[in-house]
Each structure stands twice: as structure tokens, then as C-alpha cells.
Design a protein around this motif. Structure first.
Motif, PDB file in Angstrom:
ATOM      1  N   VAL A   1       2.251  -9.304   1.029  1.00 37.26           N
ATOM      2  CA  VAL A   1       2.325  -9.037   2.604  1.00 37.26           C
ATOM      3  C   VAL A   1       3.642  -9.620   2.859  1.00 37.26           C
ATOM      4  CG1 VAL A   1       1.349  -9.464   4.783  1.00 37.26           C
ATOM      5  CG2 VAL A   1      -0.195  -8.989   3.052  1.00 37.26           C
ATOM      6  N   ALA A   2       4.046 -10.729   2.193  1.00 38.17           N
ATOM      7  CA  ALA A   2       5.303 -11.451   2.672  1.00 38.17           C
ATOM      8  C   ALA A   2       6.619 -10.474   2.527  1.00 38.17           C
ATOM      9  CB  ALA A   2       5.469 -12.773   1.809  1.00 38.17           C
ATOM     10  N   ASN A   3       6.318  -9.578   1.584  1.00 41.78           N
ATOM     11  CA  ASN A   3       7.564  -8.588   1.181  1.00 41.78           C
ATOM     12  C   ASN A   3       7.245  -7.570   2.386  1.00 41.78           C
ATOM     13  OD1 ASN A   3       8.599  -8.705  -1.773  1.00 41.78           O
ATOM     14  ND2 ASN A   3       6.650  -9.500  -1.698  1.00 41.78           N
ATOM     15  N   GLY A   4       6.629  -7.447   3.478  1.00 47.49           N
ATOM     16  CA  GLY A   4       6.457  -6.566   4.374  1.00 47.49           C
ATOM     17  C   GLY A   4       5.178  -6.016   4.482  1.00 47.49           C
ATOM     18  N   THR A   5       4.583  -5.235   5.652  1.00 48.34           N
ATOM     19  CA  THR A   5       3.305  -4.644   5.142  1.00 48.34           C
ATOM     20  C   THR A   5       3.364  -3.446   4.478  1.00 48.34           C
ATOM     21  OG1 THR A   5       2.981  -5.494   7.965  1.00 48.34           O
ATOM     22  CG2 THR A   5       1.625  -3.628   6.864  1.00 48.34           C
TER      23      THR A   5
ATOM     24  N   LEU B   1       3.935   3.982  -7.096  1.00 46.43           N
ATOM     25  CA  LEU B   1       3.845   3.071  -5.866  1.00 46.43           C
ATOM     26  C   LEU B   1       4.974   1.992  -5.857  1.00 46.43           C
ATOM     27  CD1 LEU B   1      -0.072   2.636  -5.596  1.00 46.43           C
ATOM     28  CD2 LEU B   1       1.609   3.477  -3.912  1.00 46.43           C
ATOM     29  N   LEU B   2       5.418   1.878  -7.198  1.00 46.86           N
ATOM     30  CA  LEU B   2       6.498   0.450  -7.215  1.00 46.86           C
ATOM     31  C   LEU B   2       7.946   1.016  -6.251  1.00 46.86           C
ATOM     32  CD1 LEU B   2       6.223  -0.657 -10.992  1.00 46.86           C
ATOM     33  CD2 LEU B   2       5.249  -1.471  -8.612  1.00 46.86           C
ATOM     34  N   PRO B   3       8.296   2.285  -6.371  1.00 52.38           N
ATOM     35  CA  PRO B   3       9.586   2.589  -5.433  1.00 52.38           C
ATOM     36  C   PRO B   3       9.142   2.181  -4.048  1.00 52.38           C
ATOM     37  CG  PRO B   3       9.340   4.082  -7.086  1.00 52.38           C
ATOM     38  CD  PRO B   3       7.964   3.359  -7.353  1.00 52.38           C
ATOM     39  N   ALA B   4       8.081   2.558  -3.481  1.00 50.03           N
ATOM     40  CA  ALA B   4       7.698   2.067  -2.016  1.00 50.03           C
ATOM     41  C   ALA B   4       7.581   0.645  -2.098  1.00 50.03           C
ATOM     42  CB  ALA B   4       6.226   2.743  -1.747  1.00 50.03           C
ATOM     43  N   PHE B   5       7.105   0.094  -3.036  1.00 54.59           N
ATOM     44  CA  PHE B   5       7.388  -1.408  -2.812  1.00 54.59           C
ATOM     45  C   PHE B   5       8.647  -2.172  -2.583  1.00 54.59           C
ATOM     46  CE2 PHE B   5       7.637  -5.476  -5.354  1.00 54.59           C
ATOM     47  CZ  PHE B   5       7.060  -6.383  -4.560  1.00 54.59           C
ATOM     48  N   LEU B   6       9.609  -1.363  -3.458  1.00 55.72           N
ATOM     49  CA  LEU B   6      11.058  -1.751  -3.083  1.00 55.72           C
ATOM     50  C   LEU B   6      11.603  -1.196  -2.070  1.00 55.72           C
ATOM     51  CD1 LEU B   6      12.182  -1.552  -6.767  1.00 55.72           C
ATOM     52  CD2 LEU B   6      11.474  -3.527  -6.000  1.00 55.72           C
ATOM     53  N   SER B   7      11.494  -0.028  -1.649  1.00 53.14           N
ATOM     54  CA  SER B   7      12.200   0.497  -0.623  1.00 53.14           C
ATOM     55  C   SER B   7      11.704  -0.134   0.891  1.00 53.14           C
ATOM     56  CB  SER B   7      12.036   2.183  -0.476  1.00 53.14           C
ATOM     57  OG  SER B   7      10.551   2.551  -0.257  1.00 53.14           O
ATOM     58  N   TYR B   8      10.469  -0.704   1.091  1.00 49.91           N
ATOM     59  CA  TYR B   8       9.957  -0.608   2.050  1.00 49.91           C
ATOM     60  C   TYR B   8      10.220  -2.347   2.321  1.00 49.91           C
ATOM     61  CZ  TYR B   8       7.328   3.200   4.044  1.00 49.91           C
ATOM     62  OH  TYR B   8       7.283   4.427   4.279  1.00 49.91           O
TER      63      TYR B   8
ATOM     64  N   GLY C   1       6.362 -10.711   7.039  1.00 51.73           N
ATOM     65  CA  GLY C   1       5.449  -9.596   7.406  1.00 51.73           C
ATOM     66  C   GLY C   1       6.073  -8.721   8.395  1.00 51.73           C
ATOM     67  N   GLY C   2       5.353  -7.533   8.584  1.00 58.13           N
ATOM     68  CA  GLY C   2       6.102  -6.447   9.638  1.00 58.13           C
ATOM     69  C   GLY C   2       6.635  -5.382   8.688  1.00 58.13           C
ATOM     70  N   SER C   3       7.186  -4.614   9.500  1.00 61.13           N
ATOM     71  CA  SER C   3       7.783  -3.086   8.735  1.00 61.13           C
ATOM     72  C   SER C   3       9.494  -3.436   8.661  1.00 61.13           C
ATOM     73  CB  SER C   3       7.860  -2.095   9.621  1.00 61.13           C
ATOM     74  OG  SER C   3       6.483  -1.747  10.027  1.00 61.13           O
ATOM     75  N   HIS C   4       9.443  -3.102   7.181  1.00 63.91           N
ATOM     76  CA  HIS C   4      10.950  -3.210   6.474  1.00 63.91           C
ATOM     77  C   HIS C   4      11.504  -1.890   6.012  1.00 63.91           C
ATOM     78  CE1 HIS C   4      10.853  -7.533   7.669  1.00 63.91           C
ATOM     79  NE2 HIS C   4       9.920  -7.587   6.756  1.00 63.91           N
ATOM     80  N   GLY C   5      12.643  -1.443   5.936  1.00 64.00           N
ATOM     81  CA  GLY C   5      13.335  -0.587   5.178  1.00 64.00           C
ATOM     82  C   GLY C   5      12.657   0.771   5.572  1.00 64.00           C
ATOM     83  N   SER C   6      12.561   1.652   4.653  1.00 62.69           N
ATOM     84  CA  SER C   6      12.058   3.050   4.744  1.00 62.69           C
ATOM     85  C   SER C   6      11.472   3.587   3.659  1.00 62.69           C
ATOM     86  CB  SER C   6      13.453   3.793   5.115  1.00 62.69           C
ATOM     87  OG  SER C   6      14.315   3.816   4.079  1.00 62.69           O
TER      88      SER C   6
END
Length: 214
Positions: free
Chosen positions: A81-85, A121-128, A133-138
């Protein structure tokens, strides 16, 4: 996995502290997966005399490993979660898919599916991914997501090839074993190696042209 994803995060332009967070997060998840595999497979590993498996050989108590898995799981949740939601959900989904492989899918012809899901799912982990917390990336690009899932299938085949004899002796019938019984292990090795290299090259090409994020 830890080194590869950390390098991918660095190449995508993430700052040092975020790359370090990616490394710790992925390592914690991989520890839960690896330890669970040893715990679940200890009976089969003991049957074939796997000297490289401390749990199967009785050198480490299964309860100790179960406790270690619980501790690592309690760590991987807040780390994810520390990487973003969105990134955290993607990483936890990848870990959960790997757990399902250990618990059931590794014994069936659907053994490739959890690998495809986890890697996909790993590209989503990196791109987001981001910091806190919260929303990051795309969202990740569709091309990168599909290629990552295909890479997971190749990794699965290469990963189980050294244990085909033991798996057959202990009644495991995953997809690579079913294929190897028809084609022979050497042919499967050549085909899987070529396939994995081709997909990996496609990932590099996509990263340079299309990119990771939409």
C-alpha cells in the motif's frame, strides 16, 4: 524477481527511494511465496529426497516456517500500500495468485494461469507506483500487460523443467509435464527458452516504443 522489478522501476524513471521501496515490497512478497512453496510441498520433497529443502529434511520446523510466512505477510500488506493504492492492490493480487499456484494450481493443467496473472499484474504495480498511499501514476499499456503475462508462462515452464522427474514420481501433472511427456523434455526446453527470449525482447521493444504507462 526483486532485482528485475527494481531495475525496471529505475529504468522507468522512479527516484531512488521509490526503487528501494519496490525492492523491499517485492522481496517480502517473494519470501511468502517461496516459504509457502516449501511448506506445502514438504511431503513430496521428502519423498524424492530433496536435500536442498530444509523443511522437507526436518532441519526446520514447519511451524517456524508458517510463523515466518505470517510475519512476512503482515509486512507485505503495508509495504504494498505504501507504493500507492492501485499499485498495492496489483502487487497483493500478484502475490495471492502465486499462493494459489502453491496451494492448488501447480498440480493441474492450469498451472500456467497463476503465473500469467501474477506477471500480468506487475506492469500495473510499476505504472501506478509512487511514494505513500493514494493514487499515483497511470494504467499500464495493454501491450506491456499482455507481454508480461506471456513472459510469466515462459518462466513457469523453465522453472519446473528441472523437477519434471520428481513431479511425475509424486503425482503432479502440471501443464509442462503433460507437454514434456508428448514432446520430450529437451524439445520443451528449447521451445520454452526461445519463447521466453522472444517475449523478453518484445518487452524491451515495447518499453522503448510504446512505454510502460498509457
Amino acid at each position: 524477481m526483486t532485482g528485475g522489478l527494481t531495475a525496471a522501476a529505475a529504468l522507468s524513471g522512479r527516484p531512488l527511494r521509490e526503487c528501494a521501496l519496490v525492492a523491499v515490497t517485492v522481496l517480502a512478497g517473494q519470501l511468502t511465496v517461496g516459504w509457502m512453496n516449501d511448506l506445502v510441498d514438504r511431503g513430496r520433497d521428502r519423498q524424492v529426497g530433496r536435500q536442498d529443502k530444509p523443511v522437507a529434511m526436518g532441519w526446520i520446523d514447519p511451524g517456524t516456517v508458517a510463523f515466518a510466512i505470517a510475519v512476512a505477510t503482515l509486512a507485505v500488506i503495508p509495504l504494498s500500500v505504501a507504493n500507492g493504492t492501485e499499485a498495492g492492490i496489483a502487487h497483493l493480487g500478484a502475490v495471492a495468485s502465486a499462493w494459489l499456484y502453491n496451494l492448488w494450481f501447480q498440480k493441474s493443467w492450469l498451472s500456467w494461469l497463476p503465473y500469467a496473472v501474477s506477471f500480468g499484474l506487475l506492469p500495473a504495480f510499476l505504472s501506478y507506483g509512487g511514494w505513500g498511499g493514494g493514487s499515483h501514476g497511470s494504467p499500464p499499456t495493454i501491450q506491456m500487460t499482455v507481454l508480461a503475462a506471456l513472459l510469466g508462462i515462459g518462466i513457469h515452464v523453465l522453472n519446473v523443467l528441472p523437477d519434471l522427474v520428481e513431479d511425475r514420481e509424486t503425482g503432479v501433472r502440471h501443464l509442462p509435464l503433460r507437454i514434456a511427456l508428448r514432446t520430450g523434455a529437451p524439445r520443451l526446453l528449447y521451445a520454452a527458452s526461445a519463447y521466453t527470449l522472444l517475449v523478453a525482447a518484445g518487452i524491451v521493444w515495447t518499453a522503448l516504443t510504446v512505454g510502460l504507462r498509457q
